[in-house]
Design a protein around this motif. Structure first.
Motif, PDB file in Angstrom:
ATOM      1  N   ILE A 188      42.964   6.590  53.940  1.00 26.73           N
ATOM      2  CA  ILE A 188      44.282   7.109  54.288  1.00 26.73           C
ATOM      3  C   ILE A 188      44.176   8.033  55.491  1.00 26.73           C
ATOM      4  O   ILE A 188      44.988   7.975  56.419  1.00 26.73           O
ATOM      5  N   GLU A 189      43.159   8.877  55.472  1.00 18.68           N
ATOM      6  CA  GLU A 189      42.996   9.863  56.544  1.00 18.68           C
ATOM      7  C   GLU A 189      41.567  10.393  56.526  1.00 18.68           C
ATOM      8  O   GLU A 189      40.967  10.555  55.476  1.00 18.68           O
ATOM      9  N   ARG A 190      41.038  10.643  57.716  1.00 21.12           N
ATOM     10  CA  ARG A 190      39.761  11.355  57.886  1.00 21.12           C
ATOM     11  C   ARG A 190      40.094  12.660  58.581  1.00 21.12           C
ATOM     12  O   ARG A 190      40.645  12.657  59.675  1.00 21.12           O
ATOM     13  N   CYS A 191      39.782  13.761  57.921  1.00 22.15           N
ATOM     14  CA  CYS A 191      40.154  15.079  58.437  1.00 22.15           C
ATOM     15  C   CYS A 191      38.928  15.879  58.845  1.00 22.15           C
ATOM     16  O   CYS A 191      38.026  16.100  58.029  1.00 22.15           O
ATOM     17  N   GLN A 194      28.100  23.989  47.429  1.00 21.17           N
ATOM     18  CA  GLN A 194      29.548  24.226  47.354  1.00 21.17           C
ATOM     19  C   GLN A 194      29.909  25.714  47.357  1.00 21.17           C
ATOM     20  O   GLN A 194      30.904  26.124  46.790  1.00 21.17           O
ATOM     21  N   LYS A 195      29.106  26.518  48.042  1.00 20.17           N
ATOM     22  CA  LYS A 195      29.400  27.943  48.152  1.00 20.17           C
ATOM     23  C   LYS A 195      30.105  28.289  49.451  1.00 20.17           C
ATOM     24  O   LYS A 195      30.588  29.400  49.612  1.00 20.17           O
ATOM     25  N   GLU A 196      30.156  27.337  50.369  1.00 19.78           N
ATOM     26  CA  GLU A 196      30.930  27.524  51.584  1.00 19.78           C
ATOM     27  C   GLU A 196      32.343  27.018  51.308  1.00 19.78           C
ATOM     28  O   GLU A 196      32.616  26.453  50.254  1.00 19.78           O
ATOM     29  N   GLY A 197      33.217  27.199  52.239  1.00 14.89           N
ATOM     30  CA  GLY A 197      34.566  26.673  52.125  1.00 14.89           C
ATOM     31  C   GLY A 197      34.867  25.810  53.333  1.00 14.89           C
ATOM     32  O   GLY A 197      34.131  25.815  54.314  1.00 14.89           O
ATOM     33  N   ALA A 198      35.969  25.062  53.260  1.00  8.89           N
ATOM     34  CA  ALA A 198      36.395  24.243  54.390  1.00  8.89           C
ATOM     35  C   ALA A 198      37.909  24.113  54.373  1.00  8.89           C
ATOM     36  O   ALA A 198      38.504  23.836  53.324  1.00  8.89           O
ATOM     37  N   ILE A 199      38.505  24.335  55.513  1.00  2.09           N
ATOM     38  CA  ILE A 199      39.932  24.090  55.697  1.00  2.09           C
ATOM     39  C   ILE A 199      40.038  22.741  56.386  1.00  2.09           C
ATOM     40  O   ILE A 199      39.466  22.533  57.460  1.00  2.09           O
ATOM     41  N   TYR A 237      39.303  12.236  47.385  1.00  5.13           N
ATOM     42  CA  TYR A 237      38.708  12.687  48.638  1.00  5.13           C
ATOM     43  C   TYR A 237      37.196  12.622  48.532  1.00  5.13           C
ATOM     44  O   TYR A 237      36.616  12.801  47.468  1.00  5.13           O
ATOM     45  N   ARG A 238      36.578  12.315  49.662  1.00  7.37           N
ATOM     46  CA  ARG A 238      35.121  12.264  49.764  1.00  7.37           C
ATOM     47  C   ARG A 238      34.688  13.263  50.825  1.00  7.37           C
ATOM     48  O   ARG A 238      35.307  13.340  51.896  1.00  7.37           O
ATOM     49  N   ILE A 239      33.636  13.970  50.523  1.00  9.94           N
ATOM     50  CA  ILE A 239      33.098  14.967  51.446  1.00  9.94           C
ATOM     51  C   ILE A 239      31.978  14.340  52.259  1.00  9.94           C
ATOM     52  O   ILE A 239      31.062  13.746  51.702  1.00  9.94           O
ATOM     53  N   ASP A 240      32.050  14.478  53.570  1.00  9.94           N
ATOM     54  CA  ASP A 240      30.994  14.017  54.468  1.00  9.94           C
ATOM     55  C   ASP A 240      30.462  15.251  55.189  1.00  9.94           C
ATOM     56  O   ASP A 240      31.036  15.700  56.187  1.00  9.94           O
ATOM     57  N   LEU A 241      29.384  15.817  54.636  1.00 19.14           N
ATOM     58  CA  LEU A 241      28.814  17.034  55.205  1.00 19.14           C
ATOM     59  C   LEU A 241      28.237  16.806  56.595  1.00 19.14           C
ATOM     60  O   LEU A 241      28.329  17.689  57.451  1.00 19.14           O
ATOM     61  N   ASP A 242      27.637  15.647  56.814  1.00 22.36           N
ATOM     62  CA  ASP A 242      27.013  15.375  58.113  1.00 22.36           C
ATOM     63  C   ASP A 242      28.031  15.358  59.247  1.00 22.36           C
ATOM     64  O   ASP A 242      27.801  15.952  60.302  1.00 22.36           O
ATOM     65  N   ASP A 243      29.149  14.677  59.037  1.00 20.00           N
ATOM     66  CA  ASP A 243      30.181  14.585  60.082  1.00 20.00           C
ATOM     67  C   ASP A 243      31.217  15.701  59.979  1.00 20.00           C
ATOM     68  O   ASP A 243      32.118  15.786  60.807  1.00 20.00           O
ATOM     69  N   GLN A 244      31.111  16.540  58.946  1.00 18.94           N
ATOM     70  CA  GLN A 244      32.055  17.629  58.674  1.00 18.94           C
ATOM     71  C   GLN A 244      33.499  17.117  58.626  1.00 18.94           C
ATOM     72  O   GLN A 244      34.387  17.593  59.321  1.00 18.94           O
TER      73      GLN A 244
END
Length: 128
Positions: free
Chosen positions: A26-29, A58-63, A81-88
């Motif tokens: 649907i969207e990549r943010c 999971q101690k950091e946050g992300a907007i 939602y899926r988290i992609d840490l490498d591509d942020q």
């Protein structure tokens, strides 16, 4: 085409003007990463309800930019939602076909089937 609308008692939510197919992205943010030592500062701000847990521990946050931080919660979501840490980035994906103009919802707990209470469930009246 995604859009934000205010409906029902939930306030703003994310919708699509077109049908979305199951498994469709649907969207990549892109995200703004909040360092661990700064996440507690968000607890007394409006951003508390809009950031995602982030990082290996999971101690950091992300907007999430784009519409990412506006998707509403549901215990019967139609997206995840899926988290992609490498591509942020956060990637939002349809769990089923979503008709045009139906609100797109996610489970804030991460896993779509996770029914555990949210962090401030007593204050959120619209949770299913």
């Amino acid at each position: 085409m995604l859009y934000v609308a205010t409906r029902d008692t939930k306030g703003r939510g994310v919708y699509s003007a077109k049908k979305i197919q199951r498994d469709q992205v649907i969207e990549r943010c892109e995200v703004l990463v909040i360092p661990e030592e700064e996440t507690s500062l968000l607890d007394n701000t409006v951003l508390f309800n809009y950031y995602f847990c982030w990082g290996e521990d999971q101690k950091e946050g992300a907007i999430a930019l784009g519409f990412g931080s506006i998707y509403n919660h549901s215990y019967t979501p139609n997206a995840l939602y899926r988290i992609d840490l490498d591509d942020q980035v956060l990637e939002f994906v349809a769990l089923r076909n979503i008709p045009a103009n139906e609100e797109i919802t996610i489970n804030y707990n991460g896993a779509p089937e996770d029914k555990s209470p949210l962090w401030n469930a007593d204050e959120i009246k619209w949770i299913e």
